[in-house]
Scaffold this motif. Structure first.
Motif, PDB file in Angstrom:
ATOM      1  N   UNK A  52     -31.416  -3.270  -5.103  1.00 22.21           N
ATOM      2  CA  UNK A  52     -30.896  -4.028  -3.964  1.00 22.21           C
ATOM      3  C   UNK A  52     -30.499  -5.417  -4.452  1.00 22.21           C
ATOM      4  N   UNK A  53     -29.231  -5.784  -4.285  1.00 20.11           N
ATOM      5  CA  UNK A  53     -28.715  -7.044  -4.817  1.00 20.11           C
ATOM      6  C   UNK A  53     -28.511  -8.109  -3.744  1.00 20.11           C
ATOM      7  N   UNK A  83     -15.673  -5.507 -12.270  1.00 20.78           N
ATOM      8  CA  UNK A  83     -16.657  -5.297 -13.318  1.00 20.78           C
ATOM      9  C   UNK A  83     -16.912  -3.787 -13.480  1.00 20.78           C
ATOM     10  N   UNK A  84     -17.592  -3.424 -14.588  1.00 18.79           N
ATOM     11  CA  UNK A  84     -17.889  -2.004 -14.815  1.00 18.79           C
ATOM     12  C   UNK A  84     -19.327  -1.780 -15.273  1.00 18.79           C
ATOM     13  N   UNK A  85     -20.198  -2.759 -15.007  1.00 18.90           N
ATOM     14  CA  UNK A  85     -21.611  -2.627 -15.371  1.00 18.90           C
ATOM     15  C   UNK A  85     -22.407  -2.012 -14.224  1.00 18.90           C
ATOM     16  N   UNK A  86     -21.993  -2.292 -13.009  1.00 15.48           N
ATOM     17  CA  UNK A  86     -22.624  -1.750 -11.809  1.00 15.48           C
ATOM     18  C   UNK A  86     -21.702  -0.702 -11.191  1.00 15.48           C
ATOM     19  N   UNK A 111     -35.579  -4.285 -12.357  1.00 15.22           N
ATOM     20  CA  UNK A 111     -34.958  -4.916 -11.192  1.00 15.22           C
ATOM     21  C   UNK A 111     -34.436  -6.302 -11.554  1.00 15.22           C
ATOM     22  N   UNK A 112     -35.270  -7.070 -12.263  1.00 18.08           N
ATOM     23  CA  UNK A 112     -34.880  -8.421 -12.668  1.00 18.08           C
ATOM     24  C   UNK A 112     -33.659  -8.363 -13.588  1.00 18.08           C
ATOM     25  N   UNK A 113     -33.666  -7.424 -14.526  1.00 19.07           N
ATOM     26  CA  UNK A 113     -32.542  -7.273 -15.449  1.00 19.07           C
ATOM     27  C   UNK A 113     -31.251  -6.973 -14.696  1.00 19.07           C
ATOM     28  N   UNK A 114     -31.324  -6.073 -13.721  1.00 15.68           N
ATOM     29  CA  UNK A 114     -30.140  -5.725 -12.933  1.00 15.68           C
ATOM     30  C   UNK A 114     -29.639  -6.924 -12.133  1.00 15.68           C
ATOM     31  N   UNK A 115     -30.574  -7.675 -11.567  1.00 14.87           N
ATOM     32  CA  UNK A 115     -30.207  -8.858 -10.780  1.00 14.87           C
ATOM     33  C   UNK A 115     -29.535  -9.917 -11.646  1.00 14.87           C
ATOM     34  N   UNK A 116     -30.122 -10.194 -12.815  1.00 15.24           N
ATOM     35  CA  UNK A 116     -29.560 -11.203 -13.705  1.00 15.24           C
ATOM     36  C   UNK A 116     -28.186 -10.756 -14.211  1.00 15.24           C
ATOM     37  N   UNK A 127     -30.142  -6.399   9.750  1.00 14.40           N
ATOM     38  CA  UNK A 127     -30.361  -6.667   8.334  1.00 14.40           C
ATOM     39  C   UNK A 127     -29.290  -5.941   7.523  1.00 14.40           C
ATOM     40  N   UNK A 128     -28.556  -6.701   6.728  1.00 16.82           N
ATOM     41  CA  UNK A 128     -27.528  -6.134   5.856  1.00 16.82           C
ATOM     42  C   UNK A 128     -28.048  -6.115   4.429  1.00 16.82           C
ATOM     43  N   UNK A 129     -27.961  -4.983   3.769  1.00 11.40           N
ATOM     44  CA  UNK A 129     -28.368  -4.867   2.362  1.00 11.40           C
ATOM     45  C   UNK A 129     -27.213  -4.283   1.563  1.00 11.40           C
ATOM     46  N   UNK A 130     -27.063  -4.773   0.344  1.00 14.28           N
ATOM     47  CA  UNK A 130     -26.061  -4.246  -0.584  1.00 14.28           C
ATOM     48  C   UNK A 130     -26.782  -3.827  -1.854  1.00 14.28           C
ATOM     49  N   UNK A 131     -26.577  -2.589  -2.256  1.00 18.19           N
ATOM     50  CA  UNK A 131     -27.250  -2.053  -3.442  1.00 18.19           C
ATOM     51  C   UNK A 131     -26.222  -1.435  -4.377  1.00 18.19           C
ATOM     52  N   UNK A 132     -26.602  -1.362  -5.672  1.00 20.79           N
ATOM     53  CA  UNK A 132     -25.728  -0.750  -6.669  1.00 20.79           C
ATOM     54  C   UNK A 132     -26.593  -0.187  -7.786  1.00 20.79           C
TER      55      UNK A 132
END
Length: 263
Positions: free
Chosen positions: A211-212, A243-246, A29-34, A194-199
Motif C-alpha cells: 500500500x503506497x 516507470x516500470x518498477x511497480x 514494505x519499506x524497500x517498496x515505499x522508498x 478512505x482511499x488506498x493505492x497499492x502496487x
C-alpha cells in the motif's frame, strides 16, 4: 546479493532499535515505499516502521545510495522529531502546484465544530509554510548529496504537522485543527471515505504487494472535494505509467466510521 537481499540487509543493519531489527515483511514494505519515492510516484515517505531516529534512517538511505539502489537526490527530513524520506524534486513540484492552483483541499476538523468543513482561512498560513519548505528544498538541491538529515527545527514549532504531512505525502486533501486550543478533532463517528493505492514491487521474484497511499475524506465533503480527488487520481496514473518498477496499480475506496480518529 540480489536487490531484495541488499534492501533487507540495509534495513536490518541500519534501523535496529536496541536488539530488535525490522522483520522481513517490514523491510520489504519499506524497500517498496522508498523505491516509489525514488521513482517520483510517491513524493515522500513518513517513516513509522519502528522508533529508529532520523540519523538511523539517514544511514539506511545512505547505504541504499552507496549500493546504487536509489538515487543520491533523496534526502532525510526531520520535522520536530518526525522522519521523512523525501524526493525533493517531486515534493517541490507538488508544493509549487498547490501555491499556483490550490490543488489540495484543507479541511478544518477542529474539536469545537459540529462537522468538518473546507476552509480558505488558512491560505496565508499555508502559503507561509509552503514557502519555507520550498526554500529548504531548493537549498538542498544545491548540494550533491546529504550526509545527515535536514532538520527543520524551530521553523516548524508552530506548524500543524498533520497539515504539513498531508502536503508532503501528496494527498489531495489535508486536515487542520487549531492546536493552540485542542489536539482533539470532530471526526468521531463521522463517516470517512478512505482511499488506498497499492502496487506490486517487482524487485522481489514473486512480487511484493504494498500500500503506497492511504488517506481519508469526510463523506459529507465528497462532492466538494471531488475535483481534488480526480486530479490526484489522474496525476497518480500518469506518474505510474512513467516507470516500470511497480506494476498492477489499484485504487480502492471504502467507508469507515470510527469512535475516535487520531491525526
Amino acid at each position: 546479493m540480489s536487490t531484495q537481499e541488499l534492501f533487507v540487509a540495509a534495513a536490518r543493519k541500519c534501523l535496529c532499535v536496541g536488539r530488535k531489527s525490522l522483520s522481513l515483511p517490514q523491510s520489504l514494505d519499506l524497500a517498496a515505499q522508498v523505491s516509489a519515492v525514488d521513482l517520483g510516484f510517491k513524493p515522500a515517505l513518513l517513516y513509522d516502521s519502528n522508533s529508529a531516529s532520523s540519523e538511523k534512517v539517514q544511514q539506511y538511505l545512505s547505504s541504499l545510495q552507496s549500493s546504487q539502489l536509489v538515487s543520491k537526490s533523496l534526502l532525510t527530513l526531520d520535522l520536530n522529531g518526525n522522519t521523512l524520506i523525501v524526493n525533493p524534486v517531486t515534493v517541490r513540484s507538488d508544493l509549487e502546484q498547490v501555491l499556483c492552483e490550490s490543488s489540495v483541499a484543507v479541511i478544518d476538523v477542529g474539536h469545537s465544530l459540529e462537522k468538518p468543513t473546507i476552509t480558505d482561512l488558512l491560505r496565508v498560513e499555508l502559503k507561509s509554510m509552503i514557502q519555507v519548505l520550498l526554500l529548504l528544498l531548493r537549498g538542498f538541491e544545491q548540494l550533491k548529496e546529504a550526509e545527515k538529515p535536514l532538520y527543520v527545527g524551530e521553523k516548524c514549532q508552530e506548524w500543524n504537522l498533520c497539515t504539513v504531512f498531508g502536503l508532503l505525502l501528496g494527498y489531495p486533501v489535508t486536515y487542520w485543527f487549531d492546536q493552540t486550543k485542542s489536539f482533539e478533532n470532530c471526526l468521531s463517528m463521522t463517516p470517512l471515505m478512505v482511499t488506498t493505492a497499492a502496487a506490486t514491487w517487482q524487485a522481489v521474484p514473486a512480487g511484493h504487494r504494498c500500500c503506497l497511499y492511504s488517506f481519508s475524506v469526510p463523506a459529507v465533503l465528497l462532492e466538494e472535494t471531488q475535483s481534488n480527488l480526480e486530479y490526484w487520481r489522474l496525476r497518480l496514473q500518469r506518474r505510474f505509467q512513467q516507470q516500470n518498477v511497480l506494476k498492477d496499480l489499484t485504487v480502492c475506496q471504502t467507508t469507515v466510521t470510527l469512535p475516535s480518529v487520531c491525526l
